[in-house]
Design a protein around this motif. Structure first.
Motif, PDB file in Angstrom:
ATOM      1  N   VAL A  72      19.151  11.486  22.255  1.00  0.00           N
ATOM      2  CA  VAL A  72      19.178  12.361  20.929  1.00  0.00           C
ATOM      3  C   VAL A  72      20.173  11.275  20.075  1.00  0.00           C
ATOM      4  O   VAL A  72      21.259  10.701  20.461  1.00  0.00           O
ATOM      5  CB  VAL A  72      20.066  13.514  21.189  1.00  0.00           C
ATOM      6  CG1 VAL A  72      21.412  13.488  22.182  1.00  0.00           C
ATOM      7  CG2 VAL A  72      20.379  14.202  19.783  1.00  0.00           C
ATOM      8  N   LEU A  73      19.713  10.863  19.066  1.00  0.00           N
ATOM      9  CA  LEU A  73      20.357  10.109  17.889  1.00  0.00           C
ATOM     10  C   LEU A  73      20.663  10.751  16.643  1.00  0.00           C
ATOM     11  O   LEU A  73      20.814  10.328  15.704  1.00  0.00           O
ATOM     12  CB  LEU A  73      19.462   8.964  17.567  1.00  0.00           C
ATOM     13  CG  LEU A  73      18.818   7.897  18.746  1.00  0.00           C
ATOM     14  CD1 LEU A  73      17.985   6.863  18.164  1.00  0.00           C
ATOM     15  CD2 LEU A  73      20.031   7.222  19.347  1.00  0.00           C
ATOM     16  N   ALA A  74      21.172  12.023  17.117  1.00  0.00           N
ATOM     17  CA  ALA A  74      21.648  12.756  15.813  1.00  0.00           C
ATOM     18  C   ALA A  74      22.979  13.535  15.825  1.00  0.00           C
ATOM     19  O   ALA A  74      23.450  14.547  15.659  1.00  0.00           O
ATOM     20  CB  ALA A  74      20.701  13.843  15.519  1.00  0.00           C
ATOM     21  N   GLN A  75      24.034  12.867  16.655  1.00  0.00           N
ATOM     22  CA  GLN A  75      25.412  13.034  17.031  1.00  0.00           C
ATOM     23  C   GLN A  75      26.117  13.445  15.801  1.00  0.00           C
ATOM     24  O   GLN A  75      26.837  14.334  15.677  1.00  0.00           O
ATOM     25  CB  GLN A  75      25.909  12.107  17.719  1.00  0.00           C
ATOM     26  CG  GLN A  75      27.230  12.435  18.504  1.00  0.00           C
ATOM     27  CD  GLN A  75      27.240  13.226  19.665  1.00  0.00           C
ATOM     28  OE1 GLN A  75      25.999  13.726  20.031  1.00  0.00           O
ATOM     29  NE2 GLN A  75      28.272  13.448  20.435  1.00  0.00           N
ATOM     30  N   GLY A  76      26.163  12.459  14.664  1.00  0.00           N
ATOM     31  CA  GLY A  76      26.720  12.677  13.510  1.00  0.00           C
ATOM     32  C   GLY A  76      26.126  13.987  12.630  1.00  0.00           C
ATOM     33  O   GLY A  76      26.943  14.595  12.353  1.00  0.00           O
ATOM     34  N   ALA A  77      24.788  14.034  12.779  1.00  0.00           N
ATOM     35  CA  ALA A  77      24.229  15.227  12.040  1.00  0.00           C
ATOM     36  C   ALA A  77      24.907  16.896  12.785  1.00  0.00           C
ATOM     37  O   ALA A  77      25.052  17.564  11.914  1.00  0.00           O
ATOM     38  CB  ALA A  77      22.633  15.168  12.180  1.00  0.00           C
ATOM     39  N   ILE A 246      40.872  16.562   9.984  1.00  0.00           N
ATOM     40  CA  ILE A 246      40.898  15.880   8.876  1.00  0.00           C
ATOM     41  C   ILE A 246      41.159  16.673   7.544  1.00  0.00           C
ATOM     42  O   ILE A 246      41.630  15.894   6.824  1.00  0.00           O
ATOM     43  CB  ILE A 246      39.717  14.926   8.565  1.00  0.00           C
ATOM     44  CG1 ILE A 246      38.279  15.800   8.598  1.00  0.00           C
ATOM     45  CG2 ILE A 246      39.494  13.875   9.880  1.00  0.00           C
ATOM     46  CD1 ILE A 246      37.147  14.977   8.541  1.00  0.00           C
ATOM     47  N   GLY A 247      41.008  18.014   7.513  1.00  0.00           N
ATOM     48  CA  GLY A 247      41.150  18.540   6.260  1.00  0.00           C
ATOM     49  C   GLY A 247      40.217  18.260   5.060  1.00  0.00           C
ATOM     50  O   GLY A 247      40.442  18.690   4.039  1.00  0.00           O
ATOM     51  N   PHE A 248      39.300  17.560   5.290  1.00  0.00           N
ATOM     52  CA  PHE A 248      38.443  17.069   4.237  1.00  0.00           C
ATOM     53  C   PHE A 248      37.075  16.508   4.676  1.00  0.00           C
ATOM     54  O   PHE A 248      37.018  15.971   5.742  1.00  0.00           O
ATOM     55  CB  PHE A 248      38.943  15.732   3.351  1.00  0.00           C
ATOM     56  CG  PHE A 248      38.327  15.544   2.081  1.00  0.00           C
ATOM     57  CD1 PHE A 248      38.263  16.369   0.970  1.00  0.00           C
ATOM     58  CD2 PHE A 248      37.403  14.575   1.946  1.00  0.00           C
ATOM     59  CE1 PHE A 248      37.547  15.891  -0.120  1.00  0.00           C
ATOM     60  CE2 PHE A 248      36.689  14.089   1.040  1.00  0.00           C
ATOM     61  CZ  PHE A 248      36.838  14.840  -0.148  1.00  0.00           C
ATOM     62  N   PHE A 253      31.426  10.748   6.743  1.00  0.00           N
ATOM     63  CA  PHE A 253      32.355  10.883   8.127  1.00  0.00           C
ATOM     64  C   PHE A 253      31.194  10.966   9.289  1.00  0.00           C
ATOM     65  O   PHE A 253      31.573  10.942  10.470  1.00  0.00           O
ATOM     66  CB  PHE A 253      33.119  12.040   8.243  1.00  0.00           C
ATOM     67  CG  PHE A 253      34.256  11.878   7.158  1.00  0.00           C
ATOM     68  CD1 PHE A 253      34.732  10.370   6.558  1.00  0.00           C
ATOM     69  CD2 PHE A 253      34.899  12.801   6.543  1.00  0.00           C
ATOM     70  CE1 PHE A 253      35.570  10.466   5.617  1.00  0.00           C
ATOM     71  CE2 PHE A 253      35.835  12.715   5.568  1.00  0.00           C
ATOM     72  CZ  PHE A 253      36.307  11.474   5.346  1.00  0.00           C
ATOM     73  N   PHE A 254      29.995  11.167   9.024  1.00  0.00           N
ATOM     74  CA  PHE A 254      29.031  11.798   9.798  1.00  0.00           C
ATOM     75  C   PHE A 254      27.823  11.117   9.866  1.00  0.00           C
ATOM     76  O   PHE A 254      26.634  11.582   9.963  1.00  0.00           O
ATOM     77  CB  PHE A 254      28.566  13.385   9.725  1.00  0.00           C
ATOM     78  CG  PHE A 254      29.912  14.108   9.610  1.00  0.00           C
ATOM     79  CD1 PHE A 254      30.530  14.488  11.121  1.00  0.00           C
ATOM     80  CD2 PHE A 254      30.417  14.557   8.603  1.00  0.00           C
ATOM     81  CE1 PHE A 254      31.946  15.431  10.842  1.00  0.00           C
ATOM     82  CE2 PHE A 254      31.420  15.365   8.494  1.00  0.00           C
ATOM     83  CZ  PHE A 254      32.207  15.818   9.650  1.00  0.00           C
ATOM     84  N   THR A 255      27.988   9.654   9.756  1.00  0.00           N
ATOM     85  CA  THR A 255      26.850   8.704   9.933  1.00  0.00           C
ATOM     86  C   THR A 255      26.013   8.476  10.932  1.00  0.00           C
ATOM     87  O   THR A 255      26.662   8.725  11.988  1.00  0.00           O
ATOM     88  CB  THR A 255      26.963   7.466   8.771  1.00  0.00           C
ATOM     89  OG1 THR A 255      28.143   6.786   9.518  1.00  0.00           O
ATOM     90  CG2 THR A 255      27.413   7.866   7.445  1.00  0.00           C
TER      91      THR A 255
END
Length: 343
Positions: A72-77, A246-248, A253-255
Motif C-alpha cells: 500500500v502506497l497511500a500512508q500519507g493519504a 502539530i496543531g496545524f 505534511f501528508f505527501t
C-alpha cells in the motif's frame, strides 16, 4: 545436560514475553517513557511524541504489508484523511478520542474501497490503486472547492480540547505526549495479540501463498479487505493524533514522502514484526533528527545532503541484515541465551 533457557510447557511458549530477559527488560524499560517528560522538554519531547504517533501508523502498515502481504502506497493519504476528519469532528464539539476514532473509521472505509481491486490483482498491481489514492487525496485536500467537506486546505487544530467531550482536558505538550504514548502502547499490545489470533494466522497464510490459503478454506479476498480495514483505521487514528501534535494542517505534511519514510522505518526495523516496527520508527526518527540538527549547526548550506547520507546508511544496514535490525538483535539474543556454551 543442556544449558540455557528452554520452554517446558505450551503456555510459556505462547506467552507475549517468553524469555526471562524480555520480562526483565519490560520491568525496567516500561517506566522510562513515562518518566521522560520530567527529564526532557521542548523539541525533544515533541520528537518522542512524534515517534509514538508514527509507530501507530507503521504498525498499521505492518498489518497490511507485513501480515497480509499487500503493498500500500497511500500512508500519507490515510493519515491526511484521519487528520482532517479529526479536525472536522473537533469543530463540532466532539471529544478528542471520539474524533480520532471517527477519523480512523473513515480512513478504514477509504482503505477498503481502494483495496477492492485485490479481488482480481495482487502485488505491485494493487500498489498502483493505492498510489492513485495518494494522488487523489493530495488533489482533494488542496482543492478549495471541496472545503465544505474537508473544512479548508489549511486548518488550525485546537490545542485545548477534552478527551471525552469536555472531560479530561488535553491542553499541553505533556498531555499530548502521554496520550500518544498510551495510544501507542495500546495498539502495540493489540498488534502483538492480533498476530496470534486465527485472523492473524489467516493473514500470514494469505501472505505466504494466497492460492494455498484458498485451498485450505480461507476466504482470501475477505481477509485482504479486513487487513486494509484494520491497518487503515490505525493509520487514520495516528493521523488524528498527528494533527493534534502539530496543531496545524496542510496537505504538504501528508505527501508520498511520508509514505516512503514509513516504509523505510518498517523495513529498517523488521517487516512483519511488532517490535521491529517500533524499533525502526525510533531509530530512523532519531537518526533523521540528529542529522538535521548536525547540518543546521555545522553545515547549514549542505542540508540537501541529508537524504543522501540517510539513504546510504539505510542501504548499508539492509545490505548487512536484509531482515532488519531486529533480526540482527535476535541473533545476538540467541547467542547470549546459551552463553557461555553453544549447545
Amino acid at each position: 545436560m543442556p544449558c540455557g533457557e528452554y520452554f517446558t510447557d505450551y503456555g510459556s511458549r505462547m506467552g507475549l514475553f517468553r524469555w526471562r530477559t524480555q520480562r526483565i527488560a519490560l520491568v525496567f524499560g516500561l517506566p522510562i517513557p513515562f518518566l521522560l517528560p520530567f527529564v526532557i522538554g521542548g523539541g525533544t519531547l515533541n520528537l518522542f511524541a512524534q515517534i509514538y504517533i508514527f509507530a501507530i501508523a507503521v504498525l498499521g502498515l505492518n498489518v497490511i504489508l507485513g501480515y497480509a502481504g499487500e503493498i500500500v502506497l497511500a500512508q500519507g493519504a490515510f493519515m491526511a484523511i484521519g487528520a482532517y476528519s479529526t479536525s472536522r469532528m473537533l469543530g463540532t464539539g466532539a471529544g478528542l478520542l471520539p474524533a480520532m476514532i471517527v477519523g480512523g473509521i473513515i480512513a478504514a472505509g477509504v482503505s477498503v474501497a481502494f483495496g477492492l481491486p485485490a479481488v482480481r490483482v495482487k502485488g505491485f498491481y494493487i500498489a498502483i490503486s493505492t498510489l492513485a489514492l495518494q494522488f487523489i487525496a493530495e488533489w482533494f485536500f488542496l482543492n478549495d472547492k471541496a472545503a465544505f467537506i474537508h473544512g479548508g486546505v489549511q486548518q488550525t487544530v485546537p490545542v485545548d480540547v477534552g478527551l471525552l467531550g469536555s472531560f479530561i482536558r488535553i491542553s499541553s505538550r505533556t498531555d499530548i505526549y502521554f496520550l500518544a504514548l498510551i495510544s501507542m502502547l495500546v495498539f502495540a499490545l493489540l498488534s502483538l495479540n492480533f498476530s496470534r489470533t486465527g485472523i492473524g494466522r489467516s493473514f500470514r497464510a494469505v501472505h505466504e501463498n494466497d492460492l494455498a490459503a484458498a485451498v485450505l478454506g480461507i476466504n482470501v479476498f475477505r481477509n485482504k479487505l479486513l487487513a486494509f480495514a484494520i491497518g487503515g483505521f490505525m493509520i487514520g487514528f495516528s493521523g488524528g493524533l498527528y494533527a493534534v501534535l502539530i496543531g496545524f494542517l496542510d496537505p504538504s505534511f501528508f505527501t508520498i514522502e511520508l509514505t516512503l519514510q514509513h516504509y523505510v522505518m518498517l523495513l529498517f526495523g523488521g517487516l512483519g514484526r511488532v517490535w521491529g516496527a517500533l524499533l525502526g520508527v525510533t531509530m530512523v526518527a532519531i537518526l533523521l533528527d540528529n542529522l538535521q540538527e548536525f547540518f543546521n549547526t555545522y553545515a547549514p548550506d549542505a542540508t540537501s545532503l541529508i537524504p543522501v547520507i540517510f539513504g546510504a546508511i539505510i542501504i548499508v544496514v539492509l545490505a548487512v541484515e536484509p531482515k532488519g535490525v531486529l533480526a540482527a538483535l535476535g541473533q545476538l539474543k540467541e547467542y547470549l541465551r546459551k552463553w557461555p556454551y553453544a549447545y
